[in-house]
Design a protein around this motif. Structure first.
Motif, PDB file in Angstrom:
ATOM      1  N   ASP A 121       0.826  -1.200   0.000  1.00  9.35           N
ATOM      2  CA  ASP A 121       0.000   0.000   0.000  1.00  9.35           C
ATOM      3  C   ASP A 121       0.865   1.257   0.000  1.00  9.35           C
ATOM      4  N   THR A 122       2.161   1.095  -0.307  1.00 11.80           N
ATOM      5  CA  THR A 122       3.024   2.270  -0.399  1.00 11.80           C
ATOM      6  C   THR A 122       3.081   2.727  -1.855  1.00 11.80           C
ATOM      7  N   LEU A 123       2.950   4.034  -2.028  1.00 15.17           N
ATOM      8  CA  LEU A 123       2.847   4.577  -3.387  1.00 15.17           C
ATOM      9  C   LEU A 123       4.059   4.215  -4.238  1.00 15.17           C
ATOM     10  N   GLU A 124       5.266   4.442  -3.689  1.00 13.69           N
ATOM     11  CA  GLU A 124       6.481   4.193  -4.467  1.00 13.69           C
ATOM     12  C   GLU A 124       6.649   2.711  -4.780  1.00 13.69           C
ATOM     13  N   VAL A 125       6.413   1.881  -3.738  1.00 15.20           N
ATOM     14  CA  VAL A 125       6.603   0.439  -3.943  1.00 15.20           C
ATOM     15  C   VAL A 125       5.580  -0.087  -4.941  1.00 15.20           C
ATOM     16  N   SER A 126       4.336   0.429  -4.834  1.00 15.44           N
ATOM     17  CA  SER A 126       3.306   0.039  -5.800  1.00 15.44           C
ATOM     18  C   SER A 126       3.742   0.397  -7.198  1.00 15.44           C
ATOM     19  N   ALA A 127       4.327   1.619  -7.327  1.00 17.71           N
ATOM     20  CA  ALA A 127       4.775   2.079  -8.646  1.00 17.71           C
ATOM     21  C   ALA A 127       5.889   1.181  -9.168  1.00 17.71           C
ATOM     22  N   VAL A 128       6.800   0.798  -8.258  1.00 16.13           N
ATOM     23  CA  VAL A 128       7.913  -0.079  -8.677  1.00 16.13           C
ATOM     24  C   VAL A 128       7.368  -1.429  -9.133  1.00 16.13           C
ATOM     25  N   VAL A 129       6.427  -1.979  -8.343  1.00 10.74           N
ATOM     26  CA  VAL A 129       5.855  -3.284  -8.687  1.00 10.74           C
ATOM     27  C   VAL A 129       5.167  -3.209 -10.053  1.00 10.74           C
ATOM     28  N   GLU A 130       4.415  -2.112 -10.229  1.00 14.08           N
ATOM     29  CA  GLU A 130       3.693  -1.944 -11.492  1.00 14.08           C
ATOM     30  C   GLU A 130       4.662  -1.865 -12.665  1.00 14.08           C
ATOM     31  N   LYS A 131       5.731  -1.066 -12.460  1.00  9.97           N
ATOM     32  CA  LYS A 131       6.726  -0.899 -13.530  1.00  9.97           C
ATOM     33  C   LYS A 131       7.429  -2.227 -13.818  1.00  9.97           C
ATOM     34  N   LEU A 132       7.697  -2.978 -12.729  1.00 11.69           N
ATOM     35  CA  LEU A 132       8.335  -4.289 -12.906  1.00 11.69           C
ATOM     36  C   LEU A 132       7.462  -5.198 -13.759  1.00 11.69           C
ATOM     37  N   HIS A 133       6.153  -5.132 -13.471  1.00  7.00           N
ATOM     38  CA  HIS A 133       5.210  -5.940 -14.257  1.00  7.00           C
ATOM     39  C   HIS A 133       5.283  -5.565 -15.732  1.00  7.00           C
ATOM     40  N   VAL A 134       5.262  -4.250 -15.981  1.00  6.73           N
ATOM     41  CA  VAL A 134       5.291  -3.766 -17.366  1.00  6.73           C
ATOM     42  C   VAL A 134       6.577  -4.227 -18.048  1.00  6.73           C
ATOM     43  N   LEU A 135       7.708  -4.012 -17.339  1.00  6.82           N
ATOM     44  CA  LEU A 135       9.006  -4.399 -17.911  1.00  6.82           C
ATOM     45  C   LEU A 135       9.056  -5.891 -18.177  1.00  6.82           C
ATOM     46  N   HIS A 136       8.536  -6.649 -17.205  1.00  6.59           N
ATOM     47  CA  HIS A 136       8.570  -8.098 -17.378  1.00  6.59           C
ATOM     48  C   HIS A 136       7.735  -8.516 -18.573  1.00  6.59           C
ATOM     49  N   ASN A 137       6.555  -7.899 -18.690  1.00  3.65           N
ATOM     50  CA  ASN A 137       5.694  -8.257 -19.820  1.00  3.65           C
ATOM     51  C   ASN A 137       6.364  -7.936 -21.145  1.00  3.65           C
ATOM     52  N   GLN A 138       7.038  -6.749 -21.169  1.00  7.78           N
ATOM     53  CA  GLN A 138       7.728  -6.383 -22.403  1.00  7.78           C
ATOM     54  C   GLN A 138       8.842  -7.381 -22.706  1.00  7.78           C
ATOM     55  N   ALA A 139       9.611  -7.705 -21.652  1.00  9.12           N
ATOM     56  CA  ALA A 139      10.722  -8.641 -21.844  1.00  9.12           C
ATOM     57  C   ALA A 139      10.196 -10.012 -22.279  1.00  9.12           C
ATOM     58  N   ALA A 140       9.082 -10.421 -21.631  1.00  7.50           N
ATOM     59  CA  ALA A 140       8.513 -11.729 -21.964  1.00  7.50           C
ATOM     60  C   ALA A 140       8.045 -11.756 -23.412  1.00  7.50           C
ATOM     61  N   GLU A 141       7.474 -10.607 -23.826  1.00  5.51           N
ATOM     62  CA  GLU A 141       6.980 -10.523 -25.202  1.00  5.51           C
ATOM     63  C   GLU A 141       8.138 -10.644 -26.196  1.00  5.51           C
ATOM     64  N   VAL A 142       9.211  -9.891 -25.895  1.00  2.00           N
ATOM     65  CA  VAL A 142      10.390  -9.939 -26.761  1.00  2.00           C
ATOM     66  C   VAL A 142      10.968 -11.359 -26.783  1.00  2.00           C
ATOM     67  N   TYR A 143      11.032 -11.954 -25.578  1.00  2.10           N
ATOM     68  CA  TYR A 143      11.580 -13.295 -25.457  1.00  2.10           C
ATOM     69  C   TYR A 143      10.732 -14.300 -26.240  1.00  2.10           C
ATOM     70  N   ASN A 144       9.401 -14.177 -26.048  1.00  4.03           N
ATOM     71  CA  ASN A 144       8.513 -15.103 -26.752  1.00  4.03           C
ATOM     72  C   ASN A 144       8.612 -14.926 -28.257  1.00  4.03           C
ATOM     73  N   ASP A 145       8.664 -13.636 -28.682  1.00  2.02           N
ATOM     74  CA  ASP A 145       8.799 -13.374 -30.118  1.00  2.02           C
ATOM     75  C   ASP A 145      10.069 -14.016 -30.649  1.00  2.02           C
ATOM     76  N   MET A 146      11.134 -13.893 -29.840  1.00  2.00           N
ATOM     77  CA  MET A 146      12.428 -14.420 -30.261  1.00  2.00           C
ATOM     78  C   MET A 146      12.366 -15.946 -30.374  1.00  2.00           C
ATOM     79  N   ILE A 147      11.796 -16.573 -29.324  1.00  2.00           N
ATOM     80  CA  ILE A 147      11.695 -18.039 -29.321  1.00  2.00           C
ATOM     81  C   ILE A 147      10.836 -18.491 -30.504  1.00  2.00           C
TER      82      ILE A 147
END
Lengths: 221, 466
Positions: free
Chosen positions: B222-248
């Motif tokens: 429930d902390t604003l910064e940590v929530s933002a970090v978690v959200e950004k991590l999700h976005v980054l992970h999804n992007q990375a996963a997409e790139v990885y999946n595209d590559m595979i």
């Protein structure tokens, strides 16, 4: 033995047709699903060699249609799709065997041989009748222990007689098994063919093996 | 709590702690001082064995609150103080009356609780307002008003500094307790505030990204910064996963595509060497093998181009004149086109140039023209035209092929997607290469029309201005 190849890649289809024909099979080759479905329903093949990714659909549709019409024709899928899921789907839809590309031609031959033996319920690889022995794997005919020199087509016809022993095989039935759709046949070509086979068998000491059934065809008892 | 940031929370917490600490300290200090003053007074009064009255209270400004005894009030004028207790009746800043031996110290009501020195003696001066009760007033001698009074207490005790020191000593345990309490409070608050961050760090440390492609389940925060970090991590992970999946997916599809010519070569070769062959048979076989090798080579070239365009984004941008470019490019395809009686029309301003890279432009338009030839009916026409629109130039490549089916249109720029599976010869990579190359030039590539009358692709590239 008659085989249908459904393969859209020209080079592969051409190589398979040539290789199988040289082994004595009558081989038809089509490059699309529609022709494949049509031929597989019309003609009783001994084996279908089926590619999955065809320009007008999936080979699995042909397989489904075949099994839905209660056709028991042995099918071997030859495909670049190599995952367990692909194979599993193929077997669930009723294929008898699955070979992934690239494959060894020798292996395809052995697998087709096995499918045909299973179709005619031959367990083991040798058919014996008196002194005549047919090794279906090595595709060699022997009288006692002497090899009888036969062409691939002659072996195929002898094999057919042995597999359908005591049954009368009409000339058209024999022709169907050794000549593909594309081959042109003259009216007495089967009689000439059988006479040549008889002479070879006579030389090997098996004079009265193939009998003529007047007006119907030939048989081995 | 989600709307308060971590830094603001820390600031708030620290401020709160300091305010609490300050107020409590001040409070304790004055309370202690007052208590000390009262004790002092009591002691002095006791020492002097004088009962004026009961000292009820001394407030922090030193105002004394006495309850004078009726007896004292009756006799206060005639009291003979032998010690340092002296009463001055102050009226209009003059001494109305004083007791004997009184030190010459005057009361200043505005300065409460101060120390003065006279000779060797410290005097504490305490002012107070005395208002006798009505019955006391009745007892006052005639002509004497209820006075404002000064109480001067003479003492040998230490001056104010000592009193302060005493006060501090007396209040030190309390102050320490408050300080330790504040520290514990601060520590608890910081721990609470850092809980989300710690939980996140712990969860991330325990996550094995290599073993799973799914994003690890992170603790709720429930902390604003940590929530933002978690959200950004999700976005980054999804992007990375997409790139990885595209590559595979790309590698899997590339391998799959390569299997076909490999298979063809393999089968052809095996059948060829199974028997003795005549010269003619060998020539046919070798020619088939050559076809297989050609297919493989074309596919390999496309795969290499796919990888190369991705690395050409740093390419130098040079002006390229479109008419010259297309005239040269068409020569590459002229032979293929003529076999199928396909013609090409090029129209546009002869002076128009775009900013680009020769290699990337060749990949873009080479693939588009190659597709147009592949999908056009014999006798077809390929139209290339362009128009400059200020900063950008719009180039269109159109053919009269069968069009791209609606289902495929959305995926047409993905690798290994073909417009029409029945066309043999395409690698399924052309449009994805063209798209990557256009992106590398900061341009746009889009399908603007496709029907059974044909297909038109539009490429927007930066214009070159002299």
């Amino acid at each position: 033995m008659r085989i249908l190849i459904i393969e859209d890649q020209n080079l592969i289809g051409k190589a398979l047709q040539k290789g199988l024909t040289e082994e004595g099979y009558a081989v038809d080759w089509v490059t699309n699903l529609v022709d494949g479905i049509h031929l597989s329903q019309e003609i009783e093949y001994d084996t279908l060699v089926l590619d999955l990714m065809l320009p007008d659909g999936s080979g699995l549709d042909l397989l489904k249609a075949l099994r839905e019409n209660n056709k028991q024709t042995p099918v071997i899928i030859v495909s670049a799709k190599d995952t367990l899921a692909d194979k599993s789907l193929g077997f669930r839809l009723g294929t008898d065997d699955y070979l992934t590309k690239p494959f060894d031609f020798e292996e395809l031959l052995l697998r087709i041989g096995a499918l045909i033996r299973r179709k005619y319920q031959v367990y083991g690889h040798t058919l014996v009748l008196g002194d005549l022995k047919l090794d279906l794997t090595a595709r060699v005919a022997k009288s006692k222990d002497d090899i009888i020199l036969l062409t691939a087509k002659e072996f195929a016809v002898l094999e057919l007689f042995m597999l359908k022993r005591a049954k009368i095989l009409s000339r058209s039935k024999i022709a169907e098994h050794i000549y593909s759709e594309a081959a042109e046949q003259e009216s007495n070509v089967i009689d000439v063919f059988i006479n040549r086979l008889r002479r070879k068998l006579e030389k090997a000491g098996l004079p009265t093996l193939i009998e003529t059934v007047r007006g119907e065809g030939y048989t081995i008892r | 709590m989600k709307t308060i940031s971590l830094s603001n929370r820390l600031l708030l917490a620290t401020g709160l702690i300091f305010i609490v600490f300050f107020i409590t300290s001040i409070g304790f200090f004055y309370r202690g001082q007052t208590r000390l003053a009262v004790q002092e007074m009591d002691r002095l009064l006791e020492n002097e064995a004088l009962t004026i009255s009961t000292l009820v209270n001394v407030d922090h400004k030193g105002k004394l609150d006495f309850e004078f005894s009726r007896q004292f009030l009756l006799h206060y004028q005639s009291l003979n103080f032998s010690s340092f207790f002296r009463f001055f009746f102050a009226e209009n800043q003059t001494v109305a009356r004083e007791s004997n031996a009184a030190p010459a110290i005057f009361c200043d009501k505005t300065q409460a609780f101060r120390f003065e020195r006279s000779g060797a003696t410290n005097y504490r001066v305490i002012s107070y307002r005395f208002t006798p009760s009505p019955e006391v007033g009745d007892d006052l001698p005639p002509g004497v008003k209820a006075p404002e009074m000064c109480l001067v207490i003479g003492t040998e005790e230490g001056p104010y500094v000592e009193l302060v020191l005493k006060t501090i000593y007396a209040t030190l345990p309390y102050l320490l307790a408050i300080f330790v309490g504040s520290l514990i409070l601060l520590w608890t608050m910081i721990r609470t505030l850092m809980r989300d961050l710690n939980a996140l760090t712990g969860a991330l440390a325990a996550s094995d990204f290599s073993s799973t492609r799914a994003f690890p389940k992170l603790p709720p925060t429930d902390t604003l910064e940590v929530s933002a970090v978690v959200e950004k991590l999700h976005v980054l992970h999804n992007q990375a996963a997409e790139v990885y999946n595209d590559m595979i997916l790309f590698i899997a599809r590339a391998a799959h595509q390569l299997k076909t010519p490999v298979s063809a070569i393999h089968s052809t070769l095996e059948v060829l060497v199974r028997r003795d062959r005549t010269k003619e048979e060998l020539l046919v076989g070798l020619s088939d093998l050559g076809l297989g090798v050609k297919q493989m080579s074309q596919l390999t070239q496309k795969l290499i181009a796919s990888t190369r365009v991705a690395f050409e984004s740093q390419a130098d941008r040079v002006p390229i004149n479109l008419i010259q470019f297309f005239e040269t490019l068409w020569k590459v395809f002229q032979y293929k086109a003529e076999i199928r009686e396909i013609t090409c029309s090029v129209s546009g301003d002869r002076h128009t140039s775009v900013l680009g890279d020769e290699y990337l432009l060749t990949e873009i338009f080479g693939n588009l023209i190659e597709n147009s030839i592949l999908y056009s009916k014999p006798g077809g026409l390929i139209q290339i035209s362009w128009e400059a629109h200020g900063e950008t130039t719009h180039i269109r490549v159109g053919d009269r092929g069968p069009g791209i089916s609606h289902d495929v249109q959305a995926h047409i720029f993905k690798p290994f997607i073909r417009g029409d599976e029945r066309i043999i010869g395409g690698s399924g990579l052309g449009l994805s290469i063209a798209k990557s190359a256009v992106n590398a030039l900061s341009g746009q590539l889009e399908l603007i029309a496709s029907s059974d009358q044909g297909t038109v692709m539009q490429i927007i590239l930066p214009s070159f201005k002299k």
